[in-house]
Design a protein around this motif. Structure first.
Motif, short mmCIF file in Angstrom:
data_model
loop_
_atom_site.label_atom_id
_atom_site.label_comp_id
_atom_site.label_asym_id
_atom_site.label_seq_id
_atom_site.Cartn_x
_atom_site.Cartn_y
_atom_site.Cartn_z
N ASP A 188 86.36 35.01 40.23
CA ASP A 188 86.61 33.86 41.62
C ASP A 188 87.31 34.71 42.49
OD1 ASP A 188 87.32 32.00 43.12
OD2 ASP A 188 87.81 30.56 41.77
N VAL A 189 86.74 34.66 43.70
CA VAL A 189 87.16 35.28 44.87
C VAL A 189 88.85 35.08 45.09
CG1 VAL A 189 86.46 33.89 46.69
CG2 VAL A 189 86.60 36.47 47.04
N MET A 190 89.16 33.78 44.58
CA MET A 190 90.62 33.46 45.04
C MET A 190 91.56 34.27 44.42
SD MET A 190 90.58 30.86 47.10
CE MET A 190 92.13 30.58 47.01
N TRP A 191 91.07 34.84 43.28
CA TRP A 191 92.24 36.21 42.94
C TRP A 191 92.61 36.93 43.89
CZ3 TRP A 191 94.57 35.49 38.25
CH2 TRP A 191 94.21 34.56 37.29
N VAL A 192 91.51 37.36 44.60
CA VAL A 192 91.74 38.47 45.76
C VAL A 192 93.06 38.29 46.50
CG1 VAL A 192 90.81 39.87 47.60
CG2 VAL A 192 89.36 39.15 45.54
N THR A 193 93.47 36.84 46.82
CA THR A 193 94.29 36.45 47.74
C THR A 193 95.54 36.74 47.07
OG1 THR A 193 93.09 34.90 48.67
CG2 THR A 193 95.21 34.52 48.94
N GLY A 194 95.68 36.53 45.77
CA GLY A 194 97.03 36.73 44.84
C GLY A 194 97.27 38.23 44.77
N GLY A 195 96.13 39.04 44.70
CA GLY A 195 96.13 40.68 44.63
C GLY A 195 96.47 41.15 45.88
N ILE A 196 96.25 40.69 46.92
CA ILE A 196 96.98 40.96 48.35
C ILE A 196 98.36 40.92 48.38
CG2 ILE A 196 96.71 40.92 50.64
CD1 ILE A 196 93.69 40.41 50.49
N ALA A 197 98.66 39.68 47.89
CA ALA A 197 100.29 39.27 48.04
C ALA A 197 101.02 39.99 47.03
CB ALA A 197 100.20 37.88 47.70
N VAL A 198 100.51 40.44 45.93
CA VAL A 198 101.28 41.02 45.09
C VAL A 198 101.30 42.63 45.51
CG1 VAL A 198 101.31 41.89 42.55
CG2 VAL A 198 100.60 39.64 43.01
N LEU A 199 100.22 43.39 46.03
CA LEU A 199 100.04 44.48 46.53
C LEU A 199 101.16 44.71 47.67
CD1 LEU A 199 98.62 47.12 46.77
CD2 LEU A 199 97.12 46.12 48.20
N VAL A 200 101.41 43.63 48.62
CA VAL A 200 102.46 43.58 49.61
C VAL A 200 103.83 43.97 48.88
CG1 VAL A 200 103.65 42.23 51.37
CG2 VAL A 200 101.02 42.51 51.27
N LEU A 201 104.17 43.11 47.86
CA LEU A 201 105.34 43.10 47.19
C LEU A 201 105.39 44.56 46.35
CD1 LEU A 201 105.24 39.80 45.20
CD2 LEU A 201 106.61 40.48 47.33
N PHE A 202 104.26 45.04 45.87
CA PHE A 202 104.39 46.23 45.40
C PHE A 202 104.80 47.51 46.61
CE2 PHE A 202 102.07 50.59 44.84
CZ PHE A 202 102.63 51.13 43.56
N ILE A 203 104.39 47.43 47.63
CA ILE A 203 104.41 48.41 48.68
C ILE A 203 105.82 48.22 49.01
CG2 ILE A 203 104.09 48.85 51.19
CD1 ILE A 203 101.21 47.99 50.78
N TYR A 204 106.45 46.87 49.14
CA TYR A 204 107.79 46.72 49.52
C TYR A 204 108.72 47.44 48.64
CZ TYR A 204 112.09 44.17 50.78
OH TYR A 204 113.18 43.43 51.16
#
Length: 450
Positions: free
Chosen positions: A218-234
């Motif tokens: 489901d493409v909705m998983w990508v939204t969560g992936g982007i959010a967690v990626l932002v946290l990882f960069i932070y």
């Protein structure tokens, strides 16, 4: 004398690693061919049984980056032995699995152990071979991938014909024979004495997992992936001992090669994913002959891979890049133009393409290894292997949708047949992409040289 013995030991280590990569590659592929039997035995839907391979690929891809990071801190020998033992124990568990849940757990544990193999396979040429021999060493290791691709379908078909599909779990147990050899030939070099940011590693793994799930489900998983990626960069910007040093992403040469590897890997996956489909739909080959039609390409790749590495060492990676790119351009153009030709001719085109793709992987691996300082070599190469899985997953999703869109008219002016139009158009686009990549590569080298 000691130097000569060490050199011979490193060569033996390379051959052992090649065998291990072969077994790992086979383990990924073999279960793809027995999903119908598993589905029937456990009364599963197609989406449920697909997790037997999806879960394995997901954990395998994430694990390569994590083990790569750990290799910068811990002994490579200890990590590899741990991974191979876990791989073997999980295989034994899978052999005795009598429920779908236990089977899935076994496949997940298999992936968690086997993920040490690609991480180690890229680091051994870097750590145990001089720069002028690195390409040859990488080419030798990658022979294992080609051999696994050639042998895996044959072994899978043979096993399920004679005995139950569970016996496929016995093949990975052969890695136990390599343990004494790794203990003998792998050194005891320690990595840098720094802490591991497990929270950062967990965020990276969660982000990648959601991206892959978004591609396959489901493409909705990508939204969560982007959010967690932002946290990882932070996290890596603030942590005292970040899981990945932010300086690595400031290495423009490394990042540019990583992007290039992402593109050529995604294009290369078309040879593995689309070939069985068009051999069945366009060439009307039966299932038992489709696997055999792909064997010559894998065999030729295994035979020529080491030569490709030698070219990279003696002539330089740009020379091998031009050769690999030319082979891929020829392959995709010929497939697009002669999609409805004889199976023999198609097999020749596949040989050209598979050899070109394997040469391209040698170029990417050696080029990227040259951009990395020693303290970042583990995680840097681990990220390369991880992005290969991400690229492949995205590419497969795109190719799957493209195949479902029936082509009405051919885009290739040299092929005006209505048969196999969809596949012809896909290969023509991939041909154009490789031409574009080659032009950009030539222009970028001219800018760099000036």
């Amino acid at each position: 004398m000691n130097k000569e013995l060490k050199k011979q030991g490193n060569e033996k280590l390379l051959m052992i690693m090649m065998l291990t990569v072969t077994l790992s590659s086979m383990s990924i592929l073999m279960f793809n061919f027995v999903l119908p039997q598993i589905s029937k035995e456990f009364q599963l839907t197609n989406s449920q049984v697909s997790w037997v391979t999806s879960a394995y690929t997901l954990l395998y891809g994430i694990g390569t980056a994590i083990y790569g990071k750990l290799a910068d801190r811990y002994k490579l020998k200890n990590l590899l032995i741990f991974g191979l033992l876990l791989f073997a124990i999980a295989s034994l568990l899978g052999f005795f699995s009598h429920s779908y849940l236990l089977l899935l757990v076994a496949r997940c544990l298999q992936a968690a152990g086997a993920a040490t193999i690609p991480a180690t396979a890229t680091l051994i040429p870097i750590r145990y071979f001089p720069l002028e021999k690195r390409g040859t060493a990488m080419g030798t290791v990658f022979i294992g991938t080609a051999l696994g691709s050639a042998i895996g379908p044959i072994v899978s078909s043979l096993v399920v014909t004679i005995v139950n599909w569970r016996w496929l779990f016995c093949i990975p147990l052969l890695v136990l024979l390599t343990l004494p050899l790794y203990m003998k030939y792998l050194g005891d070099e320690e990595g840098t004495n720094t802490r591991i940011d497990w929270l950062g590693g967990g965020l990276l793994a969660l982000s990648v997992a959601q991206f892959l799930l978004g591609v396959t489900n489901d493409v909705m998983w990508v939204t969560g992936g982007i959010a967690v990626l932002v946290l990882f960069i932070y996290r890596i910007r603030l942590a005292k001992y970040p899981f990945i040093q932010p300086q690595l992403f400031k290495n423009k040469t490394y990042i540019s090669y990583l992007i290039l590897a992402f593109l050529v890997t995604g294009i290369g996956y078309s040879l593995f994913f689309l070939t069985p489909l068009f051999l069945a739909d366009v060439q009307n080959l039966p299932v038992n002959l489709i696997g055999l039609a792909m064997v010559p390409a894998a065999t030729a790749t295994a035979l020529l891979n080491r030569q490709g590495g030698k070219i990279a060492d003696s002539k330089g990676t740009p020379t091998l890049f031009f050769l690999a790119s030319s082979l891929l351009i020829i392959c995709f153009f010929m497939l697009s133009t002669f999609i409805y030709s004889t199976s023999m001719l198609i097999a020749i085109f596949l040989i050209i393409g598979n050899v070109g793709q394997s040469f391209m992987m040698i170029v990417m691996s050696k080029s990227i290894s040259l951009t990395l300082p020693s303290e970042h070599s583990g995680v840097g190469m681990g990220l390369l292997m991880m992005q290969n899985f991400i690229s492949g997953s995205i590419a497969i999703g795109i190719y799957g949708r493209a195949v479902d869109m029936a082509g009405e008219s051919p885009w290739n002016p040299f092929n005006q047949l209505s048969i196999g139009t969809t596949f012809s158009n896909i290969f023509f686009v991939l041909f154009a992409l490789h031409v574009f990549i080659l032009i950009v590569y030539i222009l970028s080298r001219r800018v760099t040289s000036n």
